[in-house]
Design a protein around this motif. Structure first.
Motif, short mmCIF file in Angstrom:
data_model
loop_
_atom_site.label_atom_id
_atom_site.label_comp_id
_atom_site.label_asym_id
_atom_site.label_seq_id
_atom_site.Cartn_x
_atom_site.Cartn_y
_atom_site.Cartn_z
N ASN A 33 0.87 -1.18 0.00
CA ASN A 33 0.00 0.00 0.00
C ASN A 33 0.90 1.22 0.00
OD1 ASN A 33 -1.68 2.21 0.74
ND2 ASN A 33 -3.16 0.77 1.62
N TYR A 34 1.07 1.81 -1.18
CA TYR A 34 2.05 2.88 -1.32
C TYR A 34 1.64 4.15 -0.58
CZ TYR A 34 4.71 0.11 -4.63
OH TYR A 34 5.48 -0.88 -5.19
N ALA A 35 0.34 4.35 -0.36
CA ALA A 35 -0.10 5.53 0.40
C ALA A 35 0.38 5.41 1.85
CB ALA A 35 -1.62 5.66 0.35
N ILE A 36 0.23 4.21 2.42
CA ILE A 36 0.71 3.99 3.80
C ILE A 36 2.22 4.11 3.85
CG2 ILE A 36 0.95 2.26 5.63
CD1 ILE A 36 -1.81 1.23 4.91
N ASN A 74 -6.32 9.57 -0.24
CA ASN A 74 -5.98 8.25 0.28
C ASN A 74 -5.28 8.35 1.63
OD1 ASN A 74 -7.04 6.89 -1.94
ND2 ASN A 74 -5.12 6.97 -3.08
N GLU A 75 -4.36 9.29 1.74
CA GLU A 75 -3.64 9.46 3.01
C GLU A 75 -4.58 9.92 4.12
OE1 GLU A 75 0.64 10.62 0.92
OE2 GLU A 75 -0.37 12.05 2.23
N VAL A 76 -5.45 10.86 3.77
CA VAL A 76 -6.41 11.35 4.76
C VAL A 76 -7.34 10.23 5.22
CG1 VAL A 76 -8.40 12.87 5.07
CG2 VAL A 76 -6.34 13.74 3.95
N SER A 128 -4.02 14.61 10.82
CA SER A 128 -3.72 14.74 9.40
C SER A 128 -3.29 16.15 9.00
CB SER A 128 -4.96 14.37 8.56
OG SER A 128 -5.34 13.04 8.78
N HIS A 129 -3.78 17.16 9.71
CA HIS A 129 -3.59 18.54 9.26
C HIS A 129 -3.18 19.46 10.40
CE1 HIS A 129 -5.50 16.99 5.70
NE2 HIS A 129 -6.64 16.81 6.33
N LEU A 130 -2.20 19.05 11.16
CA LEU A 130 -1.71 19.91 12.25
C LEU A 130 -1.21 21.23 11.68
CD1 LEU A 130 -1.06 20.35 15.22
CD2 LEU A 130 1.10 19.12 14.87
N THR A 257 -19.33 22.09 8.80
CA THR A 257 -18.13 21.25 8.86
C THR A 257 -17.10 21.69 7.82
OG1 THR A 257 -18.97 19.62 7.27
CG2 THR A 257 -19.51 19.27 9.59
N VAL A 258 -15.84 21.41 8.12
CA VAL A 258 -14.74 21.58 7.18
C VAL A 258 -13.98 20.26 7.13
CG1 VAL A 258 -12.51 22.70 6.77
CG2 VAL A 258 -14.46 24.07 7.49
N SER A 259 -13.83 19.70 5.91
CA SER A 259 -13.09 18.47 5.71
C SER A 259 -12.00 18.70 4.67
CB SER A 259 -14.02 17.34 5.25
OG SER A 259 -15.03 17.10 6.21
N TYR A 260 -11.16 17.68 4.48
CA TYR A 260 -10.04 17.82 3.56
C TYR A 260 -10.49 18.09 2.14
CZ TYR A 260 -6.24 16.49 0.47
OH TYR A 260 -5.30 16.48 -0.53
N ARG A 261 -9.82 19.02 1.50
CA ARG A 261 -9.96 19.28 0.08
C ARG A 261 -8.57 19.39 -0.53
NH1 ARG A 261 -14.18 18.02 1.31
NH2 ARG A 261 -16.24 18.87 0.87
N LYS A 262 -8.44 19.01 -1.78
CA LYS A 262 -7.15 19.09 -2.45
C LYS A 262 -6.66 20.54 -2.43
CE LYS A 262 -4.06 16.70 -4.85
NZ LYS A 262 -3.35 15.55 -4.25
N HIS A 263 -5.39 20.71 -2.13
CA HIS A 263 -4.77 22.04 -2.05
C HIS A 263 -5.50 22.94 -1.05
CE1 HIS A 263 -2.54 20.68 -5.49
NE2 HIS A 263 -3.61 20.66 -6.27
#
Length: 455
Positions: A33-36, A74-76, A128-130, A257-263
């Motif tokens: 699993n290359y993401a991990i 994938n990482e998130v 994930s986003h410190l 809510t706020v969740s991960y978005r690209k960039h």
């Protein structure tokens, strides 16, 4: 008969010579699993360059804290799934005896300017986003943000960072506990550092800031959101989480809510939240005095005191006058509020009390003395602070007001602030709501800061 071998007396038969000889079981190799692998490689690299050993519990928190952001979906998802699975399976080692930020330790930045937004951070998001959470702290003053760390998140981070397991049953499709432990320790260090430095932006959820104390896991985090939504009705509450199901639950309870978005960009997030705050509530400019007053019918200019002439600079006179006036305004309001709360509709029948004649700080002190036993002694149980001194006059002990005039020099001003801050805090903690207590806390800090600048 010997075993089939080319070294045996009879050698190998024609059929044996055509067979493929293997050793051991033929087990298919699991794909990587290359993401991990990418996450763990970046974490390992960060650990190597970290200014302190991750296991060193005595390391200095002032050092740079590592931040390994997750760069794609994938990482998130890997981090979010890990937290979700651990939370649901009770795998997170939570120590219920751990120190939680007490109700008096957190330095609250208050909504004195209006349009404050409270950002409640979930465990998966800060792992994930410190870097994003840190960036929001840096722009908080520009967009009037408060970052709230729920009690559950602090406990979960503490459990994750203390995990000693290196891997999860050698699973190749799940990130190791060791890697998550590093992320949790960095997040925990960031929170500790912010609170230890009395950050005006980062706040730990207080033990009393809960609607339902029986809630656990993500329900406890949602309860934190709902508490701030209920108690700060002119402020926006936003959940930062990458758990889609949890976000749906929050949205169904009218929590944004706020969740991960690209960039993902810190300024865009902060600006979007502030714009939504303005859209919902309009432009709010609030004076903390107005927020703190139990009864804002008392005009700020009431019984404006006269400053006695003395040899000192005018800046001290003005600062002392302003502080005195604010203290007097709040004390007038809260004194009547306490009387009204104790006597209710019968207050107009009480002898020796007419609200219209209570117009100064000295009058407030006299009311407290007069109604000490039936009313105010209950508020000051266990407190060493009292708004009077007791002096002997013959065989009697007389209570006399103290520090009820405008301070004339710095030492007296400091004593004035200390006394009346304690008195107001005692009465407010018993009678006022969360927002009014926060506003009083801001004012006390403002008084002390102003006094520290005077000579």
């Amino acid at each position: 008969m010997s075993l089939p071998s080319k070294y045996a007396p009879e050698g190998l038969s024609t059929s044996d010579q055509k067979r493929t000889i293997t050793v051991g079981r033929n087990r298919p190799k699991k794909p990587i699993n290359y993401a991990i692998k990418t996450i763990e490689d970046r974490i390992d690299e960060a650990v190597k360059h970290s200014p302190y050993n991750i296991e060193d519990k005595d390391r200095p928190y002032e050092d740079d804290i590592e931040m390994v952001p997750m760069d794609d979906y994938n990482e998130v998802e890997i981090i979010s799934d890990f937290v979700k699975t651990s939370r649901n399976n009770n795998d997170i080692l939570v120590d219920d005896s751990m120190d939680i930020v007490s109700e008096t330790e957190t330095n609250n930045r208050l909504n004195d300017l209006g349009n404050v937004s409270y950002l409640v951070v979930d465990t998966n998001f800060i792992l994930s986003h410190l870097n994003v959470v840190n960036g929001l702290q840096e722009v908080a003053d520009d967009y009037r943000l408060q970052i709230i760390i729920p009690i559950t998140v602090m406990k979960e981070l503490d459990g994750l960072k203390n995990s000693n397991r290196i891997a999860n049953e050698e699973s190749s499709d799940k990130i190791s506990n060791q890697s998550v432990g590093h992320l949790a320790r960095w997040a925990n260090d960031w929170i500790y550092s912010a609170l230890a430095k009395n950050s005006p932006v980062v706040r730990g959820q207080k033990l009393r800031q809960r609607l339902d104390k029986s809630n656990t896991k993500d329900d406890a985090i949602l309860d934190c959101c709902l508490y701030f939504k209920e108690n700060y009705q002119t402020s926006l509450v936003v959940l930062l989480s990458n758990d889609k199901n949890f976000c749906l639950k929050a949205l169904s309870n009218d929590i944004l809510t706020v969740s991960y978005r690209k960039h993902m960009d810190v300024d865009i997030i902060a600006k979007t939240i502030y714009t939504e705050n303005l859209r919902r509530f309009g432009k709010l400019e609030s004076d903390p005095i107005e927020i703190a007053q139990p009864d804002n019918r008392i005009p700020y200019e009431m019984s404006e005191p006269k400053v006695l002439q003395h040899e000192s600079n005018t800046s001290f006179d003005q600062a002392s006058r302003n502080i005195f006036q604010e203290v007097q305004t709040l004390t007038l309001s809260v004194t009547h509020h306490c009387m009204e709360n104790n006597y209710g509709e019968d207050i107009d029948l009480i002898r020796n009390y007419d609200r219209n004649t209570v117009t100064s700080l000295k009058h407030c002190s006299e009311v407290i003395i007069r109604f000490w036993l039936p009313v105010f002694s209950n508020y000051f149980k266990g407190s060493r602070t009292k708004p009077f001194v007791e002096v002997e006059e013959g065989k009697k002990v007389i209570k006399q007001p103290i520090l009820v005039d405008i301070p004339l020099e710095k030492k007296q001003l400091n004593e004035f602030i200390e006394l009346w801050s304690d008195i107001l805090s005692t009465l407010y903690s018993a009678e006022m709501n969360e927002q009014q207590n926060d506003a009083l806390e801001l004012l006390i800090k403002r008084w002390k800061y102003s006094a520290s600048l005077l000579t």
